[in-house]
Design an enzyme around this catalytic site. Structure first.
Site, PDB file in Angstrom:
ATOM      1  N   ASP A 109       0.847  -1.195   0.000  1.00  0.00           N
ATOM      2  CA  ASP A 109       0.000   0.000   0.000  1.00  0.00           C
ATOM      3  C   ASP A 109       0.879   1.241   0.000  1.00  0.00           C
ATOM      4  OD1 ASP A 109      -2.653   1.476   0.638  1.00  0.00           O
ATOM      5  OD2 ASP A 109      -1.312   2.123   2.242  1.00  0.00           O
ATOM      6  N   GLU A 155      -2.614   0.256  -4.341  1.00  0.00           N
ATOM      7  CA  GLU A 155      -2.448  -1.013  -3.645  1.00  0.00           C
ATOM      8  C   GLU A 155      -2.330  -2.157  -4.645  1.00  0.00           C
ATOM      9  OE1 GLU A 155      -4.965  -3.239  -0.152  1.00  0.00           O
ATOM     10  OE2 GLU A 155      -4.779  -1.060  -0.053  1.00  0.00           O
TER      11      GLU A 155
END
Length: 416
Positions: free
Chosen positions: A7, A106
């Site tokens: 992320d 992500e």
């Protein structure tokens, strides 16, 4: 199996800080469009503001009154550019077949085939990857590592973001030890607010409780989802990164929605509704689809008490006729709308079917219907080749129309 879930930290806000030569950990910056008014959604805030309790996805009027806060207008092309640069860094470590891009900030990476080649612990490879991302883009990232996608994602969400090196690992045993007592259940990937409420009614407050619940009871309450919930309670996930990457969902419906730039009188909103239905008609024809269901949702302004309505209606026959869809959407709208300022609109079509398999409607002139269909097919081709604004309705030039401006955006935000 060894899976990474990476992320990019406060991605939009971090990109804006990098472009300004600022440190996101010490800068108070929010990504939002002030021109849309105090009700505009804040897309991202810096880690500095998060540490002060400011949440992303709040509204401008929810922000603290602080003169140091920098307002950055969204620049979607820049964010896509940075996301692409980081994807290329992933390709320095694994093949594209082993990457599933989950969102713009992500991604899941399957490192299983590469561990022997690198001859390093997964944590060491993750550290190298995060360092390279920062070195080349100045964007900080976190990494969850797990024996499957679910464990990697939970490791990221619950543990890695709080870890000093922003890396965390979970296998099934560590999962039981560190995650089973986490509350509320909405912190766990895949469990939304509605499912959590239903689980609470069953006396299930955490994954430990869920793991001790008989499958028969979960099946009765949730159907096939009950088995998936129970498997997740034990850290089991059967989908691979490659399967997730190649999955193409069967679309049963699609639509468009927007938060309006200003409050609209209910009669003025008719222009926006017609523009939206026209765009949906063009997409239906381009995809050679018809619809048998229409759905409409309206949100009233917070200045008028908020609230709204959501309604759907079956059509007598499946269609992709612009005339039929506009008539039916307008009827649905005026059947339920109140004389209150409106701030949100969502339009959807469902019960999709290929146009080749639709029965002929005996009450419609087939030549006229085909003429309209061919017109919208041509419009779709022109827009695909020359841009969405190459051809449009005359109504789009009226005062309350906004389609021409929205077509310049990416994901509803400034495209610069």
């Amino acid at each position: 199996m060894t899976v990474f879930c990476i992320d990019l930290k406060s991605f939009y806000a971090s990109v804006e800080c990098v472009l300004r030569g600022l440190d996101p950990y010490s800068t108070k910056l929010v990504v939002t469009d002030e021109e849309r008014g105090p009700g505009s959604v804040v897309l991202a805030v810096t880690p500095k503001l998060k540490s002060m309790g400011v949440a992303s996805r709040c509204r401008i009027y929810d922000l603290p009154k602080d003169e140091e806060i920098i307002f950055a207008k969204p620049r979607m092309k820049k964010y896509i550019e940075y996301s692409t640069r980081i994807y290329k860094i992933y390709l320095d470590f694994v093949s594209k077949e082993d990457i599933h891009v989950y969102s713009i900030d992500e991604a899941f990476l399957d490192l299983t085939p590469y561990l022997k080649y690198y001859d390093k612990r997964p944590e060491e490879i993750a550290k190298e990857m995060l360092e390279k991302i920062y070195r080349e883009t100045k964007i900080s990232a976190s990494c969850g590592i797990g024996d499957n996608m679910f464990l990697a994602k939970v490791a990221l969400d619950i543990l890695a973001k709080e870890s000093p090196d922003r890396i965390a690992y979970l296998d099934q045993e560590l999962f039981k030890e560190k995650i089973w007592k986490i509350e509320p259940l909405t912190k766990i990937w895949g469990i939304g607010g509605r499912i959590e409420k239903r689980l609470k009614k069953m006396g299930i407050k955490n994954l430990g409780d869920l793991a001790r619940t008989p499958l028969e009871r979960l099946d009765k309450e949730f159907g096939i989802v009950g088995r998936e919930l129970l498997e997740h309670a034990f850290g089991i996930e059967r989908t691979t990164v490659q399967e997730a990457r190649n999955y193409i969902p069967e679309s049963k419906s699609f639509g468009r929605g927007q938060i309006l730039y200003e409050d609209y009188h209910y009669r003025d909103l008719e222009v926006i509704l017609i523009e939206t239905v026209d765009a949906i008609t063009t997409e239906l024809v381009a995809r050679k689809l018809t619809c048998g269901l229409i759905a409409l949702a309206v949100g009233y302004s917070a200045n008028a008490g908020g609230g709204g309505f959501s309604r759907q209606r079956k059509l007598p026959c499946r269609t992709n006729s612009r005339k039929v869809l506009v008539e039916n959407f307008l009827k649905l709208y005026y059947d339920f709308v109140e004389d209150r300022p409106i701030r949100q609109l969502r339009v959807r079509v469902g019960r999709l079917a290929h146009e080749d398999f639709v029965q002929t409607n005996l009450f419609v002139d087939p030549k006229r219907e085909m003429k309209e269909r061919n017109l919208y097919e041509a419009l779709g081709k022109i827009k695909a080749k020359y841009g969405k604004n190459a051809v449009h309705l005359a109504v789009s030039h009226t005062d309350k129309a906004n389609l021409l401006e929205r077509n310049k955006l990416i994901g509803g935000h400034n495209a610069e």
